[in-house]
Design a protein around this motif. Structure first.
Motif, short mmCIF file in Angstrom:
data_model
loop_
_atom_site.label_atom_id
_atom_site.label_comp_id
_atom_site.label_asym_id
_atom_site.label_seq_id
_atom_site.Cartn_x
_atom_site.Cartn_y
_atom_site.Cartn_z
N TYR A 1 58.67 -32.50 -29.29
CA TYR A 1 59.85 -33.08 -29.91
C TYR A 1 61.09 -32.28 -29.57
N VAL B 1 62.16 -37.91 -38.64
CA VAL B 1 61.86 -38.49 -37.34
C VAL B 1 60.51 -39.19 -37.43
N ARG C 1 61.38 -28.11 -29.47
CA ARG C 1 60.91 -27.64 -30.78
C ARG C 1 59.46 -27.97 -30.96
N GLU D 1 62.92 -32.72 -42.30
CA GLU D 1 63.78 -31.54 -42.31
C GLU D 1 64.00 -31.03 -43.73
N LEU E 1 70.02 -34.19 -39.23
CA LEU E 1 68.73 -34.86 -39.15
C LEU E 1 67.97 -34.75 -40.48
N ILE F 1 58.75 -35.47 -38.21
CA ILE F 1 59.62 -34.39 -38.67
C ILE F 1 60.20 -34.76 -40.04
#
Lengths: 114, 114
Positions: free
Chosen positions: A99, B48, A94, B58, B45, B56
């Protein structure tokens, strides 16, 4: 898009063999994991496949076919303690930074009976 | 014993409370993750962190605020949560976000919002 399918529930007898299937669709496949999760506990790592074929680890084996988008987890000599949920998880490439997102299937609840 | 430690194990909070979930690992991993898991659903998720920087998000609502004070610690600050936020919150770590090594999960914090 991404899609992972596994059976919702399975039952098996102590001492037997059970195969839990997982099919997936993803645009950037980069490996498949199997995790075991007992109720209310953390997922624990069981196996990892990135190339086609069978990986064996004691009573547990996992198979992968990338062309078919298919994996299975094989549990031998079932024990009562194997009653748990088994999660198939696909790593998908991604975006920037390399990642790899881990996407979980809904899990298969396995009940082992005496 | 899990190598990723989460505290508290259980948390009950009202919708006006502010609380924090904590996660710690001493494996030298540079990637840390927050997942949310509802009953009989797969982990999803949330965030991150890579080398202590948020990589990240989400699309998580702002009432969840992550923080990574150092390479061993990961916090999740909670404020003005809704009852539907009740779930098992799992922390995980891995050597890096690029690795194909499995995620190591903590035992989770079971959160109930009243």
């Amino acid at each position: 898009g991404q899609n992972i399918d596994q059976p919702t529930e399975m039952t098996a007898t102590e001492g037997a063999i059970v195969q839990i299937n997982c099919t997936y669709q993803t645009s950037g496949f980069n490996g498949l994991f199997w995790y075991q999760q007992h109720a209310g506990e953390a997922p624990t790592f069981l196996s990892y496949n990135v190339l086609d074929g069978l990986e064996e680890k004691g009573r547990f084996s996992s198979f992968l076919s990338r062309s078919k988008g298919y994996s299975y987890l094989l549990l031998k000599e079932l024990q009562m303690k194997d009653s748990a949920s088994y999660l198939c998880a696909v790593r998908d490439r991604r975006g920037s930074g390399g990642y790899n997102k881990l996407i979980f299937g809904a899990g298969t609840r396995l009940a082992v009976h005496p | 014993d899990t190598e990723v430690t989460q505290t508290p194990k259980h948390l009950v909070m009202g919708m006006t409370n502010k609380k924090s979930l904590k996660c710690e690992q001493h494996m030298g991993h540079r990637a840390m993750y927050w997942y949310k898991q509802k009953a009989k659903k797969p982990p999803e998720l949330m965030f991150v962190y890579s080398y202590e920087k948020l990589s990240i998000n989400e699309s998580v609502p702002s009432r969840f605020s992550p923080e990574c004070p150092n390479s061993s610690l990961l916090n999740l600050h909670l404020h003005a949560l809704q009852p539907e936020d009740s779930a098992l919150y799992l922390c995980a770590s891995s050597p890096s976000v690029q690795t194909n090594s499995p995620l190591h999960f903590g035992n989770g914090t079971r959160l109930t919002v009243t």
